[in-house]
Write a protein that holds these residues in place. Structure first.
Motif, PDB file in Angstrom:
ATOM      1  N   ASN A  63       0.833  -1.214   0.000  1.00 42.17           N
ATOM      2  CA  ASN A  63       0.000   0.000   0.000  1.00 42.17           C
ATOM      3  C   ASN A  63       0.864   1.259   0.000  1.00 42.17           C
ATOM      4  OD1 ASN A  63      -2.718   0.992  -0.065  1.00 42.17           O
ATOM      5  ND2 ASN A  63      -2.429   1.680   2.043  1.00 42.17           N
ATOM      6  N   ASN A  64       2.110   1.161   0.466  1.00 41.84           N
ATOM      7  CA  ASN A  64       3.035   2.293   0.435  1.00 41.84           C
ATOM      8  C   ASN A  64       3.604   2.523  -0.957  1.00 41.84           C
ATOM      9  OD1 ASN A  64       2.745   2.657   3.227  1.00 41.84           O
ATOM     10  ND2 ASN A  64       4.363   1.177   3.645  1.00 41.84           N
ATOM     11  N   ILE A  65       3.502   1.518  -1.830  1.00 47.38           N
ATOM     12  CA  ILE A  65       3.993   1.632  -3.204  1.00 47.38           C
ATOM     13  C   ILE A  65       2.850   2.080  -4.116  1.00 47.38           C
ATOM     14  CG2 ILE A  65       4.966   0.342  -5.156  1.00 47.38           C
ATOM     15  CD1 ILE A  65       6.301  -1.473  -2.998  1.00 47.38           C
ATOM     16  N   ILE A  66       1.751   1.352  -4.080  1.00 53.01           N
ATOM     17  CA  ILE A  66       0.544   1.706  -4.852  1.00 53.01           C
ATOM     18  C   ILE A  66      -0.649   1.553  -3.918  1.00 53.01           C
ATOM     19  CG2 ILE A  66      -0.963   1.117  -6.786  1.00 53.01           C
ATOM     20  CD1 ILE A  66       1.465   0.192  -8.311  1.00 53.01           C
ATOM     21  N   ASN A  67      -1.352   2.646  -3.715  1.00 59.07           N
ATOM     22  CA  ASN A  67      -2.477   2.665  -2.794  1.00 59.07           C
ATOM     23  C   ASN A  67      -3.573   1.713  -3.258  1.00 59.07           C
ATOM     24  OD1 ASN A  67      -5.147   3.754  -1.683  1.00 59.07           O
ATOM     25  ND2 ASN A  67      -3.625   4.892  -0.496  1.00 59.07           N
ATOM     26  N   ILE A  68      -4.141   0.999  -2.307  1.00 61.86           N
ATOM     27  CA  ILE A  68      -5.195   0.015  -2.605  1.00 61.86           C
ATOM     28  C   ILE A  68      -6.401   0.660  -3.295  1.00 61.86           C
ATOM     29  CG2 ILE A  68      -6.321   0.218  -0.352  1.00 61.86           C
ATOM     30  CD1 ILE A  68      -6.800  -2.862  -0.523  1.00 61.86           C
ATOM     31  N   ASN A  69      -6.605   1.946  -3.093  1.00 61.32           N
ATOM     32  CA  ASN A  69      -7.732   2.632  -3.733  1.00 61.32           C
ATOM     33  C   ASN A  69      -7.656   2.595  -5.257  1.00 61.32           C
ATOM     34  OD1 ASN A  69      -8.893   3.240  -1.270  1.00 61.32           O
ATOM     35  ND2 ASN A  69      -7.788   5.185  -1.099  1.00 61.32           N
ATOM     36  N   ARG A  70      -6.483   2.336  -5.789  1.00 62.01           N
ATOM     37  CA  ARG A  70      -6.346   2.241  -7.249  1.00 62.01           C
ATOM     38  C   ARG A  70      -7.260   1.152  -7.814  1.00 62.01           C
ATOM     39  NH1 ARG A  70      -0.996   0.912 -10.879  1.00 62.01           N
ATOM     40  NH2 ARG A  70      -2.113   0.825 -12.842  1.00 62.01           N
ATOM     41  N   LEU A  71      -7.505   0.110  -7.042  1.00 63.23           N
ATOM     42  CA  LEU A  71      -8.334  -0.995  -7.524  1.00 63.23           C
ATOM     43  C   LEU A  71      -9.759  -0.558  -7.827  1.00 63.23           C
ATOM     44  CD1 LEU A  71      -7.145  -3.818  -5.104  1.00 63.23           C
ATOM     45  CD2 LEU A  71      -6.516  -3.517  -7.503  1.00 63.23           C
ATOM     46  N   ASP A  72     -10.230   0.484  -7.165  1.00 62.62           N
ATOM     47  CA  ASP A  72     -11.609   0.950  -7.352  1.00 62.62           C
ATOM     48  C   ASP A  72     -11.722   2.154  -8.278  1.00 62.62           C
ATOM     49  OD1 ASP A  72     -12.784  -0.976  -5.725  1.00 62.62           O
ATOM     50  OD2 ASP A  72     -12.431   0.201  -3.911  1.00 62.62           O
ATOM     51  N   GLU A  73     -10.623   2.583  -8.868  1.00 60.88           N
ATOM     52  CA  GLU A  73     -10.675   3.745  -9.751  1.00 60.88           C
ATOM     53  C   GLU A  73     -11.476   3.431 -11.019  1.00 60.88           C
ATOM     54  OE1 GLU A  73      -6.654   4.751 -10.662  1.00 60.88           O
ATOM     55  OE2 GLU A  73      -6.292   5.657  -8.701  1.00 60.88           O
ATOM     56  N   PRO A  74     -12.298   4.376 -11.476  1.00 63.06           N
ATOM     57  CA  PRO A  74     -13.025   4.168 -12.743  1.00 63.06           C
ATOM     58  C   PRO A  74     -12.074   3.893 -13.915  1.00 63.06           C
ATOM     59  CG  PRO A  74     -13.903   6.070 -11.582  1.00 63.06           C
ATOM     60  CD  PRO A  74     -12.671   5.629 -10.826  1.00 63.06           C
ATOM     61  N   ASN A  75     -10.844   4.367 -13.811  1.00 64.51           N
ATOM     62  CA  ASN A  75      -9.868   4.130 -14.867  1.00 64.51           C
ATOM     63  C   ASN A  75      -9.608   2.636 -15.076  1.00 64.51           C
ATOM     64  OD1 ASN A  75      -8.029   5.170 -16.844  1.00 64.51           O
ATOM     65  ND2 ASN A  75      -6.374   4.538 -15.481  1.00 64.51           N
ATOM     66  N   MET A  76      -9.800   1.838 -14.038  1.00 67.03           N
ATOM     67  CA  MET A  76      -9.605   0.391 -14.172  1.00 67.03           C
ATOM     68  C   MET A  76     -10.640  -0.194 -15.132  1.00 67.03           C
ATOM     69  SD  MET A  76      -6.930  -0.296 -12.423  1.00 67.03           S
ATOM     70  CE  MET A  76      -6.920  -2.043 -12.094  1.00 67.03           C
ATOM     71  N   ILE A  77     -11.862   0.320 -15.083  1.00 67.41           N
ATOM     72  CA  ILE A  77     -12.891  -0.134 -16.028  1.00 67.41           C
ATOM     73  C   ILE A  77     -12.503   0.289 -17.434  1.00 67.41           C
ATOM     74  CG2 ILE A  77     -15.300   0.119 -16.758  1.00 67.41           C
ATOM     75  CD1 ILE A  77     -16.039   0.403 -13.793  1.00 67.41           C
ATOM     76  N   TYR A  78     -12.088   1.538 -17.596  1.00 65.63           N
ATOM     77  CA  TYR A  78     -11.692   2.039 -18.912  1.00 65.63           C
ATOM     78  C   TYR A  78     -10.562   1.200 -19.501  1.00 65.63           C
ATOM     79  CZ  TYR A  78      -9.365   4.833 -22.417  1.00 65.63           C
ATOM     80  OH  TYR A  78      -8.760   5.234 -23.588  1.00 65.63           O
ATOM     81  N   ARG A  79      -9.539   0.939 -18.708  1.00 64.63           N
ATOM     82  CA  ARG A  79      -8.393   0.168 -19.198  1.00 64.63           C
ATOM     83  C   ARG A  79      -8.822  -1.252 -19.570  1.00 64.63           C
ATOM     84  NH1 ARG A  79      -3.298   0.828 -15.491  1.00 64.63           N
ATOM     85  NH2 ARG A  79      -2.349  -0.174 -17.291  1.00 64.63           N
ATOM     86  N   SER A  80      -9.705  -1.840 -18.786  1.00 65.10           N
ATOM     87  CA  SER A  80     -10.176  -3.196 -19.075  1.00 65.10           C
ATOM     88  C   SER A  80     -11.011  -3.231 -20.351  1.00 65.10           C
ATOM     89  CB  SER A  80     -10.979  -3.742 -17.891  1.00 65.10           C
ATOM     90  OG  SER A  80     -10.147  -3.878 -16.759  1.00 65.10           O
ATOM     91  N   VAL A  81     -11.935  -2.285 -20.488  1.00 63.24           N
ATOM     92  CA  VAL A  81     -12.775  -2.231 -21.691  1.00 63.24           C
ATOM     93  C   VAL A  81     -11.907  -2.016 -22.924  1.00 63.24           C
ATOM     94  CG1 VAL A  81     -14.562  -0.905 -22.892  1.00 63.24           C
ATOM     95  CG2 VAL A  81     -14.860  -1.496 -20.487  1.00 63.24           C
ATOM     96  N   THR A  82     -10.936  -1.123 -22.835  1.00 61.76           N
ATOM     97  CA  THR A  82     -10.033  -0.860 -23.957  1.00 61.76           C
ATOM     98  C   THR A  82      -9.291  -2.124 -24.371  1.00 61.76           C
ATOM     99  OG1 THR A  82      -9.751   1.441 -23.272  1.00 61.76           O
ATOM    100  CG2 THR A  82      -8.075   0.538 -24.719  1.00 61.76           C
ATOM    101  N   LYS A  83      -8.775  -2.852 -23.406  1.00 65.98           N
ATOM    102  CA  LYS A  83      -8.042  -4.095 -23.706  1.00 65.98           C
ATOM    103  C   LYS A  83      -8.963  -5.143 -24.325  1.00 65.98           C
ATOM    104  CE  LYS A  83      -3.936  -2.980 -22.575  1.00 65.98           C
ATOM    105  NZ  LYS A  83      -2.923  -2.873 -23.633  1.00 65.98           N
ATOM    106  N   ILE A  84     -10.166  -5.257 -23.812  1.00 64.57           N
ATOM    107  CA  ILE A  84     -11.114  -6.224 -24.362  1.00 64.57           C
ATOM    108  C   ILE A  84     -11.442  -5.876 -25.808  1.00 64.57           C
ATOM    109  CG2 ILE A  84     -13.516  -7.019 -24.235  1.00 64.57           C
ATOM    110  CD1 ILE A  84     -13.163  -6.880 -21.127  1.00 64.57           C
ATOM    111  N   LEU A  85     -11.689  -4.600 -26.095  1.00 64.84           N
ATOM    112  CA  LEU A  85     -12.002  -4.190 -27.462  1.00 64.84           C
ATOM    113  C   LEU A  85     -10.817  -4.408 -28.402  1.00 64.84           C
ATOM    114  CD1 LEU A  85     -14.163  -1.010 -26.810  1.00 64.84           C
ATOM    115  CD2 LEU A  85     -14.929  -3.337 -27.389  1.00 64.84           C
ATOM    116  N   GLN A  86      -9.597  -4.278 -27.902  1.00 65.06           N
ATOM    117  CA  GLN A  86      -8.418  -4.589 -28.715  1.00 65.06           C
ATOM    118  C   GLN A  86      -8.402  -6.073 -29.084  1.00 65.06           C
ATOM    119  OE1 GLN A  86      -5.142  -3.215 -26.310  1.00 65.06           O
ATOM    120  NE2 GLN A  86      -5.363  -1.096 -26.982  1.00 65.06           N
ATOM    121  N   VAL A  87      -8.733  -6.931 -28.125  1.00 62.85           N
ATOM    122  CA  VAL A  87      -8.768  -8.373 -28.383  1.00 62.85           C
ATOM    123  C   VAL A  87      -9.898  -8.717 -29.350  1.00 62.85           C
ATOM    124  CG1 VAL A  87      -9.179 -10.637 -27.331  1.00 62.85           C
ATOM    125  CG2 VAL A  87      -7.598  -9.029 -26.245  1.00 62.85           C
TER     126      VAL A  87
END
Length: 165
Positions: A63-87
């Motif tokens: 958590n001192n390197i990357i805060n756990i809150n990153r897991l709930d960021e809306p950007n995670m959905i965006y990055r996942s959708v982008t990767k899925i559409l690439q596939v």
């Protein structure tokens, strides 16, 4: 039929997409991608680590390197959708059939998937956007993941989807 597995336990959609995009997919191949939660990400520290909430339980100092809150960021959905559409695009160009098998999809993520022709909702019988927990028939030995009967249900749905398309 010959089969290859490009999987790793606990991996993220981003990592899985990278594996598919670098693979030798050919015309006529069937690619079955079991989609899970988008709140995971790969992290490199002398090896690739798959970061999900449980990782922070085992290694709270992360958590001192990357805060756990990153897991709930809306950007995670965006990055996942982008990767899925690439596939999706990659498989279409390669002439392969892609099945996006939603086995454990976040409620916030589901609306981006249900409109895709390649998406098959496997977890339970509905795509109810209000559901708050996975719909398993049984549980595995950790009492958190799907068990053998649920996996059989996934397999039956995927095989039926392949036959009907």
């Amino acid at each position: 039929m010959p089969v290859s597995f490009l999987t790793e336990s606990g991996s993220s959609i981003m990592w899985a997409a990278d594996q598919i995009l670098r693979s030798d997919i050919r015309p006529g191949d069937i690619v079955i991608w079991g989609l899970t939660r988008c709140c995971r990400f790969p992290y490199y520290d002398n090896k690739v680590l798959h970061i999900l909430s449980r990782y922070y339980e085992y290694y709270p100092e992360f958590n001192n390197i990357i805060n756990i809150n990153r897991l709930d960021e809306p950007n995670m959905i965006y990055r996942s959708v982008t990767k899925i559409l690439q596939v999706v695009n990659f498989c279409k160009k390669a002439g392969a059939k892609l099945i996006l098998a939603g086995v454990l999809v976040d409620n916030d993520f589901l609306p981006y998937l249900i409109g895709l022709d390649e998406y098959l909702h496997c977890s339970g019988t509905s795509t109810n956007l209000e559901r708050t927990s996975p719909e398993f028939i049984d549980y595995g030995i950790d009492n958190e993941h799907p068990g053998p009967l649920t996996h059989r249900m996934y397999a039956d749905k995927i095989l039926s989807f392949i036959k009907n398309v």
